[in-house]
Motif scaffolding. Structure first.
Motif, PDB file in Angstrom:
ATOM      1  N   ALA A 136       0.851  -1.196   0.000  1.00  0.00           N
ATOM      2  CA  ALA A 136       0.000   0.000   0.000  1.00  0.00           C
ATOM      3  C   ALA A 136       0.882   1.239   0.000  1.00  0.00           C
ATOM      4  O   ALA A 136       2.016   1.206   0.487  1.00  0.00           O
ATOM      5  N   TYR A 137       0.360   2.333  -0.564  1.00  0.00           N
ATOM      6  CA  TYR A 137       1.107   3.587  -0.508  1.00  0.00           C
ATOM      7  C   TYR A 137       0.153   4.765  -0.519  1.00  0.00           C
ATOM      8  O   TYR A 137      -0.997   4.681  -0.964  1.00  0.00           O
ATOM      9  N   SER A 138       0.673   5.875  -0.026  1.00  0.00           N
ATOM     10  CA  SER A 138       0.028   7.175  -0.139  1.00  0.00           C
ATOM     11  C   SER A 138       1.129   8.193  -0.384  1.00  0.00           C
ATOM     12  O   SER A 138       2.199   8.115   0.238  1.00  0.00           O
ATOM     13  N   TYR A 139       0.923   9.122  -1.278  1.00  0.00           N
ATOM     14  CA  TYR A 139       1.940  10.135  -1.550  1.00  0.00           C
ATOM     15  C   TYR A 139       2.207  10.987  -0.305  1.00  0.00           C
ATOM     16  O   TYR A 139       1.306  11.251   0.483  1.00  0.00           O
ATOM     17  N   GLY A 140       3.439  11.426  -0.179  1.00  0.00           N
ATOM     18  CA  GLY A 140       3.781  12.351   0.901  1.00  0.00           C
ATOM     19  C   GLY A 140       5.118  12.005   1.520  1.00  0.00           C
ATOM     20  O   GLY A 140       6.149  12.592   1.198  1.00  0.00           O
ATOM     21  N   GLY A 141       5.104  11.036   2.450  1.00  0.00           N
ATOM     22  CA  GLY A 141       6.325  10.616   3.108  1.00  0.00           C
ATOM     23  C   GLY A 141       7.014  11.753   3.840  1.00  0.00           C
ATOM     24  O   GLY A 141       6.402  12.762   4.210  1.00  0.00           O
ATOM     25  N   THR A 142       8.307  11.598   4.017  1.00  0.00           N
ATOM     26  CA  THR A 142       9.054  12.625   4.750  1.00  0.00           C
ATOM     27  C   THR A 142       9.279  13.878   3.916  1.00  0.00           C
ATOM     28  O   THR A 142       9.775  14.882   4.430  1.00  0.00           O
ATOM     29  N   SER A 143       8.930  13.835   2.625  1.00  0.00           N
ATOM     30  CA  SER A 143       9.068  15.044   1.805  1.00  0.00           C
ATOM     31  C   SER A 143       8.171  16.168   2.323  1.00  0.00           C
ATOM     32  O   SER A 143       8.421  17.349   2.038  1.00  0.00           O
ATOM     33  N   LEU A 144       7.118  15.804   3.095  1.00  0.00           N
ATOM     34  CA  LEU A 144       6.207  16.811   3.651  1.00  0.00           C
ATOM     35  C   LEU A 144       6.638  17.287   5.038  1.00  0.00           C
ATOM     36  O   LEU A 144       5.991  18.160   5.607  1.00  0.00           O
ATOM     37  N   TYR A 145       7.739  16.719   5.564  1.00  0.00           N
ATOM     38  CA  TYR A 145       8.270  17.206   6.836  1.00  0.00           C
ATOM     39  C   TYR A 145       9.131  18.430   6.554  1.00  0.00           C
ATOM     40  O   TYR A 145       9.813  18.497   5.519  1.00  0.00           O
ATOM     41  N   ASN A 146       9.122  19.408   7.487  1.00  0.00           N
ATOM     42  CA  ASN A 146      10.095  20.478   7.320  1.00  0.00           C
ATOM     43  C   ASN A 146      11.474  19.929   7.709  1.00  0.00           C
ATOM     44  O   ASN A 146      11.600  18.817   8.229  1.00  0.00           O
ATOM     45  N   GLN A 157       1.463   9.165  13.016  1.00  0.00           N
ATOM     46  CA  GLN A 157       0.006   9.225  13.139  1.00  0.00           C
ATOM     47  C   GLN A 157      -0.592  10.174  12.095  1.00  0.00           C
ATOM     48  O   GLN A 157      -1.653   9.893  11.531  1.00  0.00           O
ATOM     49  N   GLU A 158       0.112  11.261  11.809  1.00  0.00           N
ATOM     50  CA  GLU A 158      -0.356  12.182  10.780  1.00  0.00           C
ATOM     51  C   GLU A 158      -0.329  11.525   9.396  1.00  0.00           C
ATOM     52  O   GLU A 158      -1.263  11.673   8.604  1.00  0.00           O
ATOM     53  N   ARG A 159       0.726  10.799   9.106  1.00  0.00           N
ATOM     54  CA  ARG A 159       0.872  10.191   7.791  1.00  0.00           C
ATOM     55  C   ARG A 159      -0.179   9.115   7.550  1.00  0.00           C
ATOM     56  O   ARG A 159      -0.552   8.854   6.404  1.00  0.00           O
ATOM     57  N   PHE A 160      -0.635   8.458   8.624  1.00  0.00           N
ATOM     58  CA  PHE A 160      -1.616   7.372   8.467  1.00  0.00           C
ATOM     59  C   PHE A 160      -3.006   7.784   8.980  1.00  0.00           C
ATOM     60  O   PHE A 160      -3.815   6.923   9.312  1.00  0.00           O
ATOM     61  N   ALA A 161      -3.260   9.074   9.012  1.00  0.00           N
ATOM     62  CA  ALA A 161      -4.546   9.560   9.533  1.00  0.00           C
ATOM     63  C   ALA A 161      -5.640   9.591   8.479  1.00  0.00           C
ATOM     64  O   ALA A 161      -6.820   9.761   8.807  1.00  0.00           O
ATOM     65  N   ASP A 162      -5.275   9.417   7.222  1.00  0.00           N
ATOM     66  CA  ASP A 162      -6.260   9.544   6.148  1.00  0.00           C
ATOM     67  C   ASP A 162      -6.131   8.378   5.186  1.00  0.00           C
ATOM     68  O   ASP A 162      -5.164   8.289   4.430  1.00  0.00           O
ATOM     69  N   GLU A 190      -3.069  14.396  -0.594  1.00  0.00           N
ATOM     70  CA  GLU A 190      -1.737  15.005  -0.567  1.00  0.00           C
ATOM     71  C   GLU A 190      -0.869  14.523  -1.740  1.00  0.00           C
ATOM     72  O   GLU A 190      -1.113  13.476  -2.325  1.00  0.00           O
ATOM     73  N   ARG A 191       0.159  15.299  -2.018  1.00  0.00           N
ATOM     74  CA  ARG A 191       1.178  14.939  -3.000  1.00  0.00           C
ATOM     75  C   ARG A 191       2.537  15.053  -2.330  1.00  0.00           C
ATOM     76  O   ARG A 191       2.707  15.777  -1.352  1.00  0.00           O
ATOM     77  N   TYR A 192       3.521  14.373  -2.857  1.00  0.00           N
ATOM     78  CA  TYR A 192       4.876  14.542  -2.328  1.00  0.00           C
ATOM     79  C   TYR A 192       5.480  15.823  -2.886  1.00  0.00           C
ATOM     80  O   TYR A 192       4.997  16.379  -3.876  1.00  0.00           O
TER      81      TYR A 192
END
Length: 948
Positions: free
Chosen positions: A563-573, A711-716, A751-753
């Motif tokens: 499974a995947y969802s776009y985002g990952g650590t690229s959305l971390y500051n 928790q934020e990354r897997f909240a949706d 979201e997108r990465y």
């Protein structure tokens, strides 16, 4: 190549340590008379016979993979039979069988096999150990001529090696390079402790690689004498398993091997044993380049081992499996404590290097200053078990686990690949290992396991754990700040443990089950679309989660998940990234739904299901596997890892302790140091690059923040894509999906990465490093840069790497004798921006580094200027077609193919397009791609020893 077992390290430990050593091959047991009186049947699917000249054969028809047969030539002779002038020549002889024979002159053998799609190294291979030499030959069986030549190759290996003086001298360089590869801290320490471990035995003096002096100076007759003495019918077996009728394979074996006879005055094939010793031997070995600290305790059996010949012997093997499971579960619990006494530990009972000697061994990987503590911990657990035995609850779980393993194998019995059967028959010939078939073994397990008692398991302990015939080996780094350990220190630990006051092991309660306390509001399937071309179904749930699945019959007992969802650590500051990068790897150590990792393991005992969440640079997701029986458990774990990941600082503390201990001296290894330094150099200026974690990196790590971001990354769940491939029931999948995925939270975030904008310096640059004391060098050449991703160009670059590998093996290995292994790889990346790469890498001697580097670049330049030879293009196309044909019958291939198409937002092409693409590949395509990408942005890195 030669294969030996790194003493004391089980295969499990080796895999966890990522040690790059060859797999252990059980030594042969020359007691064929015992095997013939066995009351245990032989699997009716295999035909076993003996030719009039004494050669044994095994034949089985098996259609997976289709139109392919696995051939093995098994020689019951290895380095243990060498005389003093032949040290290393059993292994050298293995090499020579690829360098000319009666029917295949010089390099014709490898050239022919490549032309029919058999890749040297990846498919075609061989190994030499103390007691055996085994040749591995997979052959396409769609053409009678290919099959005939396959048997002709085996015949030539067995009896018709050319052994010309010219080829022997050329191969010296290759084997000496393989010898060079083995040099280093591990080899130096092994040489010191082996005489104690294999006390007073021939095994301490016959490492298969041999000695440099002999390899450089042996006479041609020394090698020919080994071949003549030991390559003979009564010491050989032929194994043929594949998609060919048994009668055809048997006729091939008889016609190719039945005409040979053994000499009348043949040498005796001796079996060597290891003498007993009353005292405990201690070997403490330190080395400045040692990258890990290991503790090994051996309790060698005083009696020679016996073959399993009846049902009672088989029951004893089951008891051994239960015993090992229970003790290793205890050791694993200690590993998960807040302040663990070791990084990893385990125990096993099995063979040593010697044929007839078995050993119970306990081992641990520790911190550099924690070897005494680790030794105390593993011997204490042995002593605790010895005094108090095991608990009924432990035995019950072990029985479930063992029976489940048998059941999984039984359910997969009709989809096993030919190579697994071939390996089993090799072990039968060499070791006398039983081959009754999984149906018989599963029935025996069901029949015998219920009757096995705690007393049966506990009775093994005094047989395994004893003071005599004991060896303790400690290996680790020699450096300032690491305390000296003496032999008396070790003996004191052993004595103290015997006198220690201990309490019995306690087994905690496990609560109400995996989903305890949860009430789920199931969703529903909103839409369903079927793709008839690729035979996949796509559904969308009411919470927005999208599921794609494909039912296959490739494996009867396998379902793969991703499974995947776009985002990952690229959305971390940047600050969040620095604080969480290391901790992300520790998050699952805490367990789920209130269960610790240890408790979770107990709950999942006997379950064929696993799920692992991951947060990567561009996405977050999960991957896992399940049997059809435990499909629901997989879905439950998916739900829990989305919603109920525990927050446990103690679990993170345990992880930090273990990782720091493991990584403390990793950079002492020259190869590791080389790779770390290259990556650091190439990522200079990258604010998000951490690389090899330092004490500062650990100090900056924030576990609580990492858990919050998880928790934020897997909240949706609405922007997640889930994929299932395997032997699944569509209606069952939809039921579980609605319950466990449809009930996940949904915020419609979509979201997108992000591309952080960092680009490496792609200029032509060089980096030269020094590390190590042995005369070993490494070379890495890369062409890389930014480009617009193009699927065809990516394929051409991959093919260029394959062509270049063929040419580099011919030039650097076969002509120059300058390397043992060399390879090239090419390809493109699409995300977060388009980029390309072409790399060449190889180890070599410092004195040849510049010459071999220039010759590598010259081979590439030749392709740029003249294009590749047509025969080499045909070779890689044939290999690609064969690999694609086999991939189409693999769940992993389809899972990755479907998922990657979606991730890259590209249509899922008809698989026939791949065949068309391969068939259309031309030499010009490869030449053009080389001209475009292999002429600029070159990075060259070298590693030389510190003395250079």
């Amino acid at each position: 190549m030669y294969k030996i077992f790194q003493a004391g390290l089980s295969l499990l430990l080796i895999s966890i340590l990522f040690i790059g050593c060859d797999a252990y091959k059980k030594p042969a047991k020359n007691t064929k008379k015992e095997v013939t009186i066995s009351s245990i049947p032989i699997d009716p699917n295999v035909k076993k016979g003996v030719l009039s000249n004494g050669m044994t054969y095994y034949i089985q028809k098996n259609a997976k993979p289709e139109q392919k047969v696995e051939l093995r030539l098994v020689v019951n002779a290895g380095s243990i039979l060498e005389d003093e002038k032949q040290l290393g020549l059993a292994h050298f002889m293995e090499h020579m069988n690829f360098n000319g024979s009666k029917n295949f002159k010089k390099n014709e053998l490898v050239d022919y096999l490549q032309s029919i799609g058999v890749k040297f190294g990846a498919h075609l291979n061989a190994y030499t150990s103390f007691d055996e030499t085994v040749y591995i030959l997979p052959i396409p069986s769609d053409d009678p001529e290919k099959l005939e030549k396959g048997f002709l190759i085996l015949e030539d290996w067995a009896f018709n090696a050319s052994l010309t003086e010219e080829e022997i001298d050329k191969e010296r360089g290759v084997v000496l390079e393989e010898y060079r590869l083995g040099l280093g801290a591990d080899k130096r320490m092994l040489s010191n402790y082996l005489p104690k471990l294999m006390y007073n035995s021939r095994y301490a003096e016959r490492l298969p690689i041999g000695t440099k002096e002999v390899l450089e100076n042996f006479t041609y007759e020394d090698l020919r004498r080994f071949y003549k003495d030991w390559y003979r019918p009564d010491l050989m077996a032929v194994v043929a398993v594949g998609d060919v009728d048994v009668a055809v394979l048997e006729e091939k074996i008889k016609s190719h091997f039945g005409k040979y006879t053994s000499e009348q005055n043949k040498k005796e094939r001796k079996v060597y044993n290891t003498p007993n010793h009353k005292e405990t031997f201690v070997s403490i070995e330190k080395d400045p380049e040692a990258s890990r600290s290991v503790v090994q305790v051996y309790y060698k059996d005083p009696e020679l081992s016996k073959l399993i010949v009846d049902e009672q012997g088989y029951k004893n093997r089951l008891i051994n499996s239960l015993f090992s499971d229970m003790l290793n579960n205890r050791l694993d619990e200690l590993r998960n404590e807040e302040n663990p006494p070791y990084v990893f530990a385990g125990s096993r009972y099995g063979r040593t290097w010697a044929r007839n000697n078995k050993v119970y061994q306990s081992y641990a990987l520790s911190s550099e200053i924690g070897q005494i503590e680790a030794l105390k911990a593993i011997t204490t657990e042995n002593e605790r078990a010895l005094r108090f035995g095991f608990l009924e609850s432990e035995l019950d779980r072990a029985k479930v686990s063992v029976l489940n393993r048998y059941e999984r194998a039984f359910k997969e019995r009709n989809k096993n690949e030919s190579r697994s059967f071939a390996s089993e028959y090799v072990r039968n010939y060499l070791n006398g290992e039983i081959i009754p078939g999984i149906a018989w073994e599963f029935e025996m397990a069901k029949k015998m396991l219920p009757s096995i008692t705690l007393e049966n398991c506990n009775a093994l302990l005094p047989k395994y754990i004893h003071d005599e015939n004991r060896v303790v080996v400690l290996t680790g780094p020699e450096k300032e700040g690491v305390p000296e350990i003496t032999e008396q220190d070790v003996l004191n630990v052993l004595a103290d443990v015997k006198k220690m006051e201990l309490t019995p092991y306690e087994d905690g309660a496990l609560g109400a089950g995996l989903m305890q306390g949860l009430e789920l509001e199931k969703g529903e399937v909103l839409s369903e679309v079927y793709d008839s071309i690729n035979e996949i179904t796509r559904i969308e749930l009411s919470n927005g989660a999208k599921i794609t699945f494909k039912k296959t019959d490739f494996k009867d007992n396998q379902i793969l998940f991703s499974a995947y969802s776009y985002g990952g650590t690229s959305l971390y500051n940047e600050e969040e990234f620095i604080k969480t990068d290391i901790a992300n790897g520790a998050l699952t150590e805490a367990g789920v739904n209130g269960f610790s990792k240890t408790e979770l393991k107990k709950i999942l005992t006997g379950k064929g299901a696993s799920v692992n969440p991951v947060i990567s640079t561009l996405s977050e997701g999960m991957h896992g596997t399940a049997t059809p029986k435990d499909f629901e458990t997989m879905f439950q774990l998916i739900h829990l890892y989305f919603t109920k990941l525990n927050h446990d600082p103690k679990a993170f503390s345990s992880y930090e302790s273990k990782m720091k201990a493991y990584l403390k001296n990793a950079l002492s290894n020259p190869r590791t140091y080389f790779n770390v330094e290259i990556n650091k150099f190439l990522n200079k200026g990258n604010p998000r690059y951490i690389g090899f974690p330092t004490d500062e990196n650990w100090a900056a790590t924030d576990y609580t923040l990492a858990h919050k971001k998880y928790q934020e990354r897997f909240a949706d769940a609405s922007d997640f894509n889930f994929y299932f491939v395997g032997n699944l029931d569509a209606s069952v999948l939809k039921e579980y999906a609605e319950k466990y995925i449809g009930s996940l939270p949904s915020t419609k975030s979509n979201e997108r990465y992000k591309d952080d904008g960092y680009r490496p310096d792609y200029a032509t640059i060089e980096k030269h490093l020094k590390k190590g004391t042995e005369p070993k060098s490494l070379v890495k050449i890369q062409f890389r840069g930014e480009t617009t991703y193009d699927a065809n160009e990516a394929y051409y670059l991959k093919s260029l790497g394959e062509i270049l590998t063929i040419k580099l093996i011919e030039k650097l290995r076969e002509e120059e004798g300058g390397v043992y292994g060399v390879g090239a790889r090419g390809g493109m990346s699409r995300n977060p921006y388009g980029s390309y790469y072409l790399s060449i890498s190889f180890p070599c001697g410092p004195e040849k580094l510049e010459m071999l580097k220039e010759k590598s670049l010259a081979e590439l330049q030749k392709i740029i200027e003249e294009g590749p030879e047509e025969k080499d293009v045909l070779k890689i196309k044939e290999t690609q077609l064969l690999e694609h044909k086999e991939n189409l019958k693999k769940n992993r291939f389809w899972l990755e193919r479907i998922k990657n198409a979606d991730f890259n937002e590209k249509p899922l092409e008809d698989v026939s397009n791949k065949v068309e693409k391969i068939n259309k590949l031309t030499a010009k395509d490869i030449q053009d791609i080389a001209k475009k990408y292999a002429v600029k942005n070159r990075f060259v890195a070298t590693l030389n020893p510190e003395s250079e």
